[in-house]
Each structure stands twice: as structure tokens, then as C-alpha cells.
Write an enzyme that holds these catalytic residues in place. Structure first.
Site, PDB file in Angstrom:
ATOM      1  N   VAL B  99       2.889  -0.112   2.844  1.00  0.00           N
ATOM      2  CA  VAL B  99       2.645  -1.407   2.205  1.00  0.00           C
ATOM      3  C   VAL B  99       1.155  -1.454   1.879  1.00  0.00           C
ATOM      4  O   VAL B  99       0.322  -0.979   2.662  1.00  0.00           O
ATOM      5  CB  VAL B  99       3.018  -2.575   3.148  1.00  0.00           C
ATOM      6  CG1 VAL B  99       2.710  -3.916   2.497  1.00  0.00           C
ATOM      7  CG2 VAL B  99       4.489  -2.498   3.542  1.00  0.00           C
ATOM      8  N   CYS B 100       0.830  -2.022   0.716  1.00  0.00           N
ATOM      9  CA  CYS B 100      -0.572  -2.273   0.348  1.00  0.00           C
ATOM     10  C   CYS B 100      -1.349  -0.948   0.344  1.00  0.00           C
ATOM     11  O   CYS B 100      -0.823   0.077  -0.085  1.00  0.00           O
ATOM     12  CB  CYS B 100      -1.130  -3.314   1.334  1.00  0.00           C
ATOM     13  SG  CYS B 100      -2.618  -4.172   0.815  1.00  0.00           S
ATOM     14  N   THR B 101      -2.556  -0.943   0.849  1.00  0.00           N
ATOM     15  CA  THR B 101      -3.358   0.279   0.826  1.00  0.00           C
ATOM     16  C   THR B 101      -2.861   1.337   1.805  1.00  0.00           C
ATOM     17  O   THR B 101      -3.464   2.411   1.901  1.00  0.00           O
ATOM     18  CB  THR B 101      -4.843  -0.026   1.116  1.00  0.00           C
ATOM     19  OG1 THR B 101      -4.938  -0.665   2.392  1.00  0.00           O
ATOM     20  CG2 THR B 101      -5.433  -0.954   0.062  1.00  0.00           C
TER      21      THR B 101
END
Lengths: 209, 209
Positions: B99-101
Site C-alpha cells: 500500500v502507498c510507498t
């Protein structure tokens, strides 16, 4: 501004983390996780611990209180330490809030008498004996009391409250930062939208308990 | 089936808790939070600790690995303990997710070379040097690699993956249980939808770092 997030044994993680992720970004806010005893508090399924950094008696005048829910609200609804703390801090809060069955703790503390409120859809009826008027809305503002529906609704509550506190533009910035552009792969997130058979089965055998 | 959620200093809480809240409900799944060293791991803003119950070397063959992001991915992208663990467990996972970075950690471990992937919108370009093809989609499936966009997208990823693993009906039941019927009070959750001036300001001064 101090934000206190209440933790207790078998709370639901997303109930607490949803509003935390938005509201903790209020400029100059101090967010503190609090429980009857400091230390790790395990979630509903037991597989995750979140750390409460403070005991209840160390957090006496939060501006915002956030009460998550869990699948066994009955336990804390009879816990005088928690109910007394909720009543005490509510006397000076700017906002008293809950997600999911957290509203039943507020109700049991006598804080929702005569107020419109919501809760997890399977638990809405349980608000009635405490004098609250349950609604089917996802987020309910009634004065300084803000209650949200089940689990994931704390994200919407957090953003809505953030807008009232820090302004619409700031709340939009946080929404963009959290990339909150929901695209659930199903449309079954409320009893009105989910397959009727599924809703009936859940009502018959409450899977939360 | 074992699900491992990686924690590291300054991860973003919702990145981890979103997928946890859905995927930990896979029937008979064991979910474990894991970090370089067991114990509390603090989130990006420092105000919350989540407990890692296991060290990396105690979790060697998870079926699913979940890698959350955080505002300083550069730190773990250079951490050989984390990258070596990701490469080692990926050899036998059924699903490797982020998820995300978190996708930048997968990329830095060499796992996204030649694959379509996503990340937080402010970090999409950083996938390119690792041979990944960034997309603007919210959730990207490429073989067993599943990457999600910023922070809140892990909820959508978790539900989508849950459907593939446990079936659509089961995933819908979990969506209903979590009452995931999103109603954000603003429509600013992606760079395409947010006010252009806000997007430009964030690009100019990345507020995550």
C-alpha cells in the site's frame, strides 16, 4: 488541542485508526492513545496490539475524544472506569465522538440521551434504551456529539470533523494526502445495498459477537 | 494460510490496518505483524505504536505479505535486513502486496521489475528506475503482485484480494461487516479530482516528507 483515542480490550483497529489518520493531522494537535492501563491493547481478533501511551487518569481534559467500537461492547458498557472517564472528560470536550459500537459506550455513560446517533447497523436498536434516537446515516452530528456507523465510517467522520475544525480546504488536502478516493470492488457496504439474503443471515447470527 | 504485515519505523498506520481489517478475516488465516525487531513500532507522526509480535527471521514462509508505506520510504529502501527478507519470503508467497510507498520497498527489493504497479500519487515516478511501470489505477494486480495507491487504498485492495481468495460472497460479507459504504464529505481524493491549485502546491512541497 488534545485528541484522546480510547483503547480497550477487543476494540476494532480500523475504528480507531480511521479517525486518527485524519484528525491527528489537525495543525498543532496532540494525539494520545489512552486505556485503563497503559501498554499494548489487543484488537477484536487478538492478532494486533496498539499501544496506549497513557492511563485514563493521565488524560483529564482532551478537546476531542474518539471511542472506537468492538464486537463485544457489553463488556465496556459495564466498566465503571471507562464510563466514569467518558463522563468526566465529556464535561470539557469540544467534540465527543465514536465509531461503530463505540456509540453504545457513550450511550451507556448517559451522554446520548435525547440525541440523534448512529452505530454499527447490527447494533442500532441497542441505542434506544439509553434515550438516543438511532438513525441510518453514516455520520451523525448532534451538537458536539458525532457518531459514525460501522468500522470504516470513521474515515468519513474524521474528514467531516476535520473540515469543521480546520476548514474545508485543509480537509481536502488531508483527503488527497490519504488518497481517499474510495473504489470498493463490491457495492455491499450497507444493509440497503448488500444482497438481502446476506443481510438476513448476518442479522440471524450476528457475526460480530 | 499465514499473512505477514511488515512494520517499520515511521510507517503509516492506515496503510497497514486497512488490508489487515479485511484480509485477517480470511477463514483459518493466521495474521502476524512482523518487524526487524519485535515490539512496538511507531507510526509516521510518532503518536501511535503498533506491536510487531515477531522478528523478520521468525516469519519465513508467509502466504501473503503486506508492505505498508510511509513518508520516508528512502530509509527502508536502503535497509538490507528488510530487502533481504522481502526477497526471501517472496520466493514462496502466493501474494506479495503493498500500500502507498510500500511499493517502493518491493521495487527496491527488485520484485517489480517489468511489472505494472502503483504507489502514492506523489511517488509514482520513483517506481520507474526499478523497472516498474507506474499506473494511475487505485489497485493494480500483476500476477501475484498487488500494489495499491496512497494510504486509504489498502481497504479497496484488501477487499479485492479477499474476493479472489475467499470468493465474492465472502468479501461482500466482510464489506458489510465493516460497513464499507464510503461517503467522503469532499471529492478531493485523487490528483484528478482535487482542486488543481492544491495538487500543484502539494507537488511543489511534498507534505509527506
Amino acid at each position: 488541542m488534545q485528541i484522546a483515542v480510547l483503547l480497550y480490550d477487543r476494540f476494532t483497529a480500523l475504528d480507531a485508526v480511521g479517525p486518527y489518520e485524519t484528525l491527528s493531522r489537525i495543525p498543532d494537535a496532540e494525539t494520545v492513545f489512552v486505556a485503563e492501563r497503559p501498554g499494548p491493547v489487543r484488537t477484536d481478533n487478538g492478532v494486533l496490539g496498539l499501544v496506549a501511551d497513557k492511563a485514563l487518569d493521565e488524560v483529564t481534559r482532551p478537546d476531542i475524544v474518539i471511542v472506537p467500537g468492538g464486537p463485544q461492547p457489553e463488556v465496556e458498557m459495564k466498566n465503571p472506569a471507562v464510563l466514569d472517564w467518558l463522563r468526566a472528560v465529556d464535561a470539557t470536550t469540544t467534540w465527543t465522538t465514536s465509531v461503530c459500537t463505540g456509540s453504545l459506550l457513550l450511550a451507556a455513560a448517559g451522554l446520548l440521551d435525547g440525541r440523534r446517533a448512529t452505530s454499527h447497523w447490527l447494533y442500532l436498536d441497542r441505542l434506544v434504551p439509553f434515550g438516543a434516537e438511532p438513525t441510518g446515516e453514516r455520520v451523525v452530528f448532534d451538537g458536539k456529539y458525532v457518531t459514525a456507523a460501522g468500522v470504516s465510517s470513521g474515515l468519513d467522520m474524521g474528514l467531516g470533523l476535520l473540515g469543521r475544525i480546520a476548514g474545508d480546504e485543509y480537509a481536502q488536502a488531508v483527503q488527497l494526502l490519504c488518497e481517499y478516493d474510495p473504489q470498493p470492488p463490491y457495492d455491499a457496504g450497507s444493509p440497503e445495498k448488500a444482497p438481502a439474503e446476506l443481510v438476513a443471515r448476518m442479522r440471524a447470527a450476528n457475526p460480530l459477537s
